[in-house]
Write an enzyme that holds these catalytic residues in place. Structure first.
Site, mmCIF file in Angstrom:
data_model
loop_
_atom_site.group_PDB
_atom_site.id
_atom_site.type_symbol
_atom_site.label_atom_id
_atom_site.label_comp_id
_atom_site.label_asym_id
_atom_site.label_seq_id
_atom_site.Cartn_x
_atom_site.Cartn_y
_atom_site.Cartn_z
ATOM 1 N N TYR A 274 -17.523 34.379 44.325
ATOM 2 C CA TYR A 274 -16.697 33.251 43.904
ATOM 3 C C TYR A 274 -15.581 33.654 42.944
ATOM 4 O O TYR A 274 -14.518 33.036 42.918
ATOM 5 C CB TYR A 274 -17.568 32.193 43.221
ATOM 6 N N ARG B 209 -12.974 34.574 45.354
ATOM 7 C CA ARG B 209 -12.658 33.556 46.347
ATOM 8 C C ARG B 209 -12.170 32.249 45.721
ATOM 9 O O ARG B 209 -11.381 31.520 46.334
ATOM 10 C CB ARG B 209 -13.906 33.291 47.190
ATOM 11 N N PHE C 208 -2.128 7.640 11.978
ATOM 12 C CA PHE C 208 -2.481 8.963 11.468
ATOM 13 C C PHE C 208 -3.762 9.514 12.090
ATOM 14 O O PHE C 208 -4.080 10.697 11.941
ATOM 15 C CB PHE C 208 -2.666 8.914 9.948
ATOM 16 N N HIS D 128 -4.003 16.355 -3.506
ATOM 17 C CA HIS D 128 -4.407 16.588 -2.119
ATOM 18 C C HIS D 128 -4.270 18.049 -1.698
ATOM 19 O O HIS D 128 -4.607 18.395 -0.560
ATOM 20 C CB HIS D 128 -3.603 15.688 -1.187
ATOM 21 N N GLU E 264 -12.553 6.016 5.144
ATOM 22 C CA GLU E 264 -12.157 6.738 6.361
ATOM 23 C C GLU E 264 -13.446 7.107 7.096
ATOM 24 O O GLU E 264 -13.915 8.249 7.041
ATOM 25 C CB GLU E 264 -11.318 7.954 5.977
ATOM 26 N N ASN F 182 0.675 11.956 5.246
ATOM 27 C CA ASN F 182 0.080 11.224 6.361
ATOM 28 C C ASN F 182 0.733 11.716 7.649
ATOM 29 O O ASN F 182 1.957 11.845 7.717
ATOM 30 C CB ASN F 182 0.305 9.723 6.214
ATOM 31 N N TYR G 87 0.821 -1.212 0.000
ATOM 32 C CA TYR G 87 0.000 0.000 0.000
ATOM 33 C C TYR G 87 0.857 1.265 0.000
ATOM 34 O O TYR G 87 1.782 1.420 0.800
ATOM 35 C CB TYR G 87 -0.931 0.039 1.220
#
Length: 510
Positions: A282, A285, A331, A85, A417, A197, A55
């Site tokens: 508060y 405090r 990844f 990409h 994915e 990746n 792959y």
């Protein structure tokens, strides 16, 4: 820029990464990393020349993993991967975060499990040293299969595609490389995949958010101390035994710092006896309990991000000792997503309690005799009335932004994915949140200074007088209404730059 930082992959600390982020310090890998990197690259070269489908080396990507690629086309495969990409959109990532992202990619590839050649590492190192900064669009990653689009834009600049900044100008990356005395590289088998990746975009943004949030927390301890004196609040809730009985480190740290900051205040000593008030609200405090909790949350996120910064997060991984190239899921940025959500919660809560102190100081029914809206001539002047409204707006915005991102998965890439982390925008939002918080704290500082000065001739502590001196050097007290926006921006810039905590001598160990 300062001297080059030498990094041993797997051992880099947060303090080193903060130096790189804040000072744009160039970094390179220690020479000891070269042998394992080249051993992994040789294993990839052997796989690329073989017949078996591996792959990302001689196959397509994602849903196209079953498509075999001929050896003669492996270089084209990697270039096409990068170009296809480069789909990022939005404002470019700032230079400090981009350089940090590039440094993190060095650390990941330097572990010797990514299968890239040493020349790929050298290209990033030279770009960092010579100031070639890829233009990285800030939107487009879902934080699984790595930060694909942002890292593709980084890789594109390395091969002479896309755009980069050089000498303050935006230009085609090929031109930027040429001006810097560099040449585009040609990617070999798996190298494009090794570059895109990984979680480095998300991790860089999360680290920047962490570093800035820590600075905000330190500033809040100082400014809350000033606010306590402004409303003539009690320091009894800071007594060490109270916090030791609960035992949380962050709470103990905040109380200790605030005790030290306020030590010697004439204002505090003036109302120890015969004060008709029994308890403060508060927001005065409970500062140690709230910001202390935020500190400990930031510490948890810091531990996660330090591990992630040194991790190998691409795919497939080259296991040299076993002679195997194996697909996995490092990844997936779930760890970073959780850390970013933790940081966001801490930032929102530091701002929430700070905003209540601003509201307290401008309200004459609660501020223990301070003038309405902290102006000497109320009615004719509105003082800090709308500055408080601004802090309320930003506090509310941060509340919305603090909603978790890591739970917002959506399937992508034809359902290959099918669970993603959303760490990228979870981390990216931290920049906006910290900017909002710096304004809230800046306005609180302006109000607290005005309040403390209204207590004259009584003086605050020596350390807080140093803070006032720093502030008044650039921003005068508000005698009558004026155009306030520049004052707010200047005060918030002091917070962002760490000047407030530095003036008070505050430094809490992460």
């Amino acid at each position: 820029m300062t001297e080059m930082i030498q990094m041993v992959p797997g051992t880099v600390t947060l303090s080193t990464l903060e130096d790189i982020y804040r000072n744009l310090t160039p970094a390179k890998l220690d020479a000891s990393a070269r042998e394992p990197v080249e051993a992994a690259a040789q294993l990839v070269a052997d796989a690329a020349a073989g017949e078996d489908a591996v792959y990302g080396i001689n196959t397509g990507f994602g849903k196209l993993a079953s498509t075999k690629i001929a050896p003669k086309d492996t270089a084209t495969l990697q270039r096409n991967l990068i170009l296809s990409h480069c789909c990022g959109v939005g404002e470019p990532l700032p230079e400090d975060k981009t350089r940090l992202m590039m440094t993190l990619k060095l650390l990941s590839m330097g572990r010797g499990a990514s299968g890239v050649r040493w020349l790929v590492i050298e290209q990033i190192e030279q770009m960092l040293e010579r100031g070639v900064v890829p233009v990285i669009p800030s939107q487009g990653s879902v934080g699984a299969s790595g930060d694909l689009a942002p890292l593709a834009h980084m890789a594109a600049a390395m091969i002479g595609a896309g755009e980069a900044m050089f000498d303050g100008a935006r230009m085609p990356s090929a031109e930027a490389l040429k001006r810097a005395g560099l040449a585009p590289i040609v990617l070999g088998p798996k190298e494009g995949l090794g570059l895109i990746n990984g979680t480095q975009f998300s991790t860089a943004c999360a680290l920047a958010g962490l570093f800035d949030a820590w600075r905000m927390a330190e500033a809040s301890m100082t400014i809350a101390s000033l606010s306590t004196d402004a409303i003539m609040g009690s320091t009894a809730p800071l007594i060490a035994d109270i916090h030791a009985l609960r035992g949380h480190a962050g709470q103990i740290d905040v109380a200790r710092e605030m005790r030290g900051i306020m030590d010697g205040s004439e204002i505090r000593e003036s109302h120890r006896e015969d004060d008709t008030r029994v308890q403060d609200p508060y927001c005065i405090r409970c500062q140690p309990q709230v910001v202390g909790a935020a500190l400990d949350v930031l510490r948890m996120a810091a531990k996660t991000l330090e591990i992630e910064a040194n991790a190998v997060t691409d795919n497939p991984l080259v296991l040299v000792n076993e002679g195997r190239i194996v697909s996995g899921g490092n990844f997936h940025a779930e760890y970073v997503g959780f850390a970013a959500d933790q940081i966001a919660l801490a930032v929102a809560e530091i701002g929430a309690i700070a905003q209540r102190r601003v509201a307290l100081m401008v309200d004459p029914t609660l501020s223990h005799d301070l003038p309405p809206f902290l102006t000497p001539d109320p009615g004719l002047n509105s003082g800090f009335m709308i500055a408080e409204v601004t802090t309320a707006a930003l506090m509310s915005e941060n509340k919305h932004l603090a909603n978790p991102c890591v739970t917002d998965s959506t399937p992508t890439s034809a359902n290959q994915e099918d669970h993603v982390s959303m760490a990228a925008h979870g981390a990216l939002r931290l920049g906006r949140m910290n900017a909002n918080l710096s304004v809230i704290l800046g306005v609180e500082m302006l109000c607290a200074a005005q309040g403390v000065e209204a207590r004259a001739p009584l003086k605050t502590s020596a350390r807080l007088q140093d803070v006032l001196a720093m502030l008044r050097k650039d921003i005068p007290a508000l005698a009558e209404d004026r155009y306030l926006a520049p004052d707010i921006e200047e005060a918030s810039a002091m917070v962002r730059a760490g000047r407030v905590a530095d003036a008070a001598g505050v430094k809490v160990t992460a």
